[in-house]
Design an enzyme around this catalytic site. Structure first.
Site, short mmCIF file in Angstrom:
data_model
loop_
_atom_site.label_atom_id
_atom_site.label_comp_id
_atom_site.label_asym_id
_atom_site.label_seq_id
_atom_site.Cartn_x
_atom_site.Cartn_y
_atom_site.Cartn_z
N TYR A 118 -2.31 -1.09 10.08
CA TYR A 118 -2.26 -1.31 8.63
C TYR A 118 -0.90 -0.89 8.07
O TYR A 118 -0.27 -1.62 7.30
CB TYR A 118 -3.39 -0.50 7.98
CG TYR A 118 -3.65 -0.82 6.53
CD1 TYR A 118 -4.44 -1.90 6.16
CD2 TYR A 118 -3.13 -0.02 5.51
CE1 TYR A 118 -4.71 -2.19 4.82
CE2 TYR A 118 -3.37 -0.30 4.17
CZ TYR A 118 -4.17 -1.37 3.84
OH TYR A 118 -4.42 -1.65 2.51
N SER A 171 0.87 -1.20 0.00
CA SER A 171 0.00 0.00 0.00
C SER A 171 0.89 1.23 0.00
O SER A 171 2.07 1.16 0.37
CB SER A 171 -0.87 0.00 1.26
OG SER A 171 -1.44 1.26 1.51
N1 LIG Z 1 -8.91 -0.66 -1.52
C1 LIG Z 1 -7.92 0.12 -1.13
O1 LIG Z 1 -8.10 1.33 -0.94
C2 LIG Z 1 -6.54 -0.45 -0.94
C3 LIG Z 1 -5.44 0.42 -0.96
C4 LIG Z 1 -4.15 -0.09 -0.80
C5 LIG Z 1 -3.98 -1.46 -0.66
N2 LIG Z 1 -5.07 -2.29 -0.64
C6 LIG Z 1 -4.84 -3.72 -0.49
O2 LIG Z 1 -5.33 -4.39 -1.62
C7 LIG Z 1 -5.65 -5.75 -1.29
C8 LIG Z 1 -7.00 -6.13 -1.83
O3 LIG Z 1 -8.01 -5.37 -1.18
P1 LIG Z 1 -9.36 -4.88 -1.91
O4 LIG Z 1 -9.23 -3.43 -2.10
O5 LIG Z 1 -9.64 -5.74 -3.09
O6 LIG Z 1 -10.42 -5.14 -0.73
P2 LIG Z 1 -11.69 -6.12 -0.63
O7 LIG Z 1 -12.13 -6.01 0.78
O8 LIG Z 1 -12.68 -5.82 -1.69
O9 LIG Z 1 -11.10 -7.58 -0.93
C9 LIG Z 1 -10.26 -8.26 -0.03
C10 LIG Z 1 -10.55 -9.74 -0.13
O10 LIG Z 1 -9.60 -10.44 0.70
C11 LIG Z 1 -10.29 -11.46 1.41
N3 LIG Z 1 -9.55 -11.79 2.64
C12 LIG Z 1 -9.29 -10.97 3.68
N4 LIG Z 1 -8.64 -11.62 4.65
C13 LIG Z 1 -8.44 -12.89 4.20
C14 LIG Z 1 -7.81 -14.04 4.75
N5 LIG Z 1 -7.28 -14.03 5.97
N6 LIG Z 1 -7.76 -15.16 4.01
C15 LIG Z 1 -8.31 -15.19 2.76
N7 LIG Z 1 -8.94 -14.14 2.20
C16 LIG Z 1 -9.01 -13.01 2.92
C17 LIG Z 1 -11.65 -10.84 1.71
O11 LIG Z 1 -12.63 -11.81 2.05
C18 LIG Z 1 -11.94 -10.11 0.40
O12 LIG Z 1 -12.63 -10.93 -0.51
C19 LIG Z 1 -5.51 -5.83 0.24
O13 LIG Z 1 -4.25 -6.38 0.58
C20 LIG Z 1 -5.56 -4.38 0.67
O14 LIG Z 1 -4.92 -4.17 1.92
C21 LIG Z 1 -6.32 -1.82 -0.78
#
Ligand SMILES: NC(=O)c1ccc[n+]([C@@H]2O[C@H](COP(=O)([O-])OP(=O)(O)OC[C@H]3O[C@@H](n4cnc5c(N)ncnc54)[C@H](O)[C@@H]3O)[C@@H](O)[C@H]2O)c1
Length: 277
Positions: free
Chosen positions: A166, A153
């Site tokens: 985080y 991130s």
């Molecule tokens: N959306 C943002 O603003 C953002 C910004 C920077 C980084 N990220 C990172 O991007 C990645 C994807 O997030 P996203 O935006 O698609 O969010 P999201 O919540 O839509 O998807 C995350 C998915 O991960 C699954 N998950 C969470 N914990 C888990 C576990 N222990 N085992 C298996 N599956 C698990 C959830 O069920 C969900 O389906 C994450 O690592 C998040 O930290 C997101």
């Protein structure tokens, strides 16, 4: 362009959001998929994937002509992740691409943070990524090829108020990736981090996140927070789309990136230019 023809990709967090987008893009380009998601709620986190959403990703992947193995597993559990790797090898014979994408967010000032809010975020975002990489790296070392991309991130290289759990976890992902990159280089395996700013998924668009950005409003909406989000980066974009995230991840997974390893690739509208490194 089917530049992933015949490749096998494991994607964690595949039920929705970026994970689903990455999985569909890989399927479209010829890869077969192993889709992993916990598909249940961790109480402190914003809305997580459901079994139905995981099945829907599988349906969409198969509709693109790809084969697909779907596993409900918690990335925090090293044995479950070793079982995922073994099942992938049993079904497809190899693993070419690993996207350690699963993550959660939950906020609060660290002096008041509930134990589960600290523990669950660090355990999923760092421990889960480590367990995922530790399960798959031996397979890739043995086949002497592979691409590992872990999602970090923008706050993986800076501090964030109300976001210490985080930020700590995502800094940890970058340290992990750089270390494993050195270890896996002799085996022809690249290991990189992908560092996006806010991405337009449920993790960005939810009441808790909106209230963090507009504590002055009782029920802020996306329109209320858009301008505040946009102040974080010099291109003044509030959030990127999942397709922007997928494009960067696909590049790191592609043959074009064969000599890129140990980097954290920012897709952040220049937010990263404020970081010291
Ligand atoms: N959306 C943002 O603003 C953002 C910004 C920077 C980084 N990220 C990172 O991007 C990645 C994807 O997030 P996203 O935006 O698609 O969010 P999201 O919540 O839509 O998807 C995350 C998915 O991960 C699954 N998950 C969470 N914990 C888990 C576990 N222990 N085992 C298996 N599956 C698990 C959830 O069920 C969900 O389906 C994450 O690592 C998040 O930290 C997101």
């Amino acid at each position: 362009m089917r530049n992933f023809d015949g490749r096998i990709a494991v994607v964690t967090g595949a039920a929705k959001g970026q994970g689903r987008s990455h999985a569909l893009a890989l399927a479209q380009r010829g890869a077969d998929l192993v889709l992993v998601d916990i598909a249940e709620q961790i109480p402190c986190a914003s809305r997580m994937g459901t079994p139905e959403e995981l099945e829907e990703t599988a349906r969409l992947v198969e509709a693109l002509g790809a084969s697909c193995l779907t596993v409900k597993a918690d990335t925090r559990d090293p044995q479950q992740m070793r079982d995922v790797a073994a099942a992938a090898v049993e079904r497809f014979g190899r693993i070419d691409v690993l996207l350690a994408n699963a993550g959660i967010a939950a906020y609060g000032p660290v002096r008041e943070m509930a134990d589960d809010v600290w523990r669950d975020v660090v355990d999923v975002n760092l421990g889960g990524v480590a367990a995922t990489i530790r399960a798959v790296a031996p397979v890739m070392a043995k086949q002497r090829s592979g691409r590992i991309i872990a999602t970090a991130s923008s706050v993986g290289r800076e501090g964030g108020p109300n976001n210490a759990n985080y930020a700590a976890s995502k800094w940890g992902v970058i340290g992990l990736v750089k270390s494993v990159a050195i270890e896996m280089a002799p085996y022809g395996v690249t290991v990189n981090a992908f560092s996006p700013m806010s991405v337009s998924t449920d993790m960005c668009h939810n009441d808790l996140t909106y209230r963090l950005f507009r504590p002055d409003l009782a029920e802020p909406t996306a329109d209320d927070v858009r301008d505040t989000f946009a102040t974080l980066n010099p291109m003044a974009v509030p959030w990127i789309e999942v397709s922007d995230a997928t494009a960067a991840v696909l590049f790191l997974a592609s043959d074009d990136a064969r000599y890129i390893t140990g980097v954290a690739l920012d897709v952040a509208g220049g937010w990263n230019a404020f970081h010291c490194a």
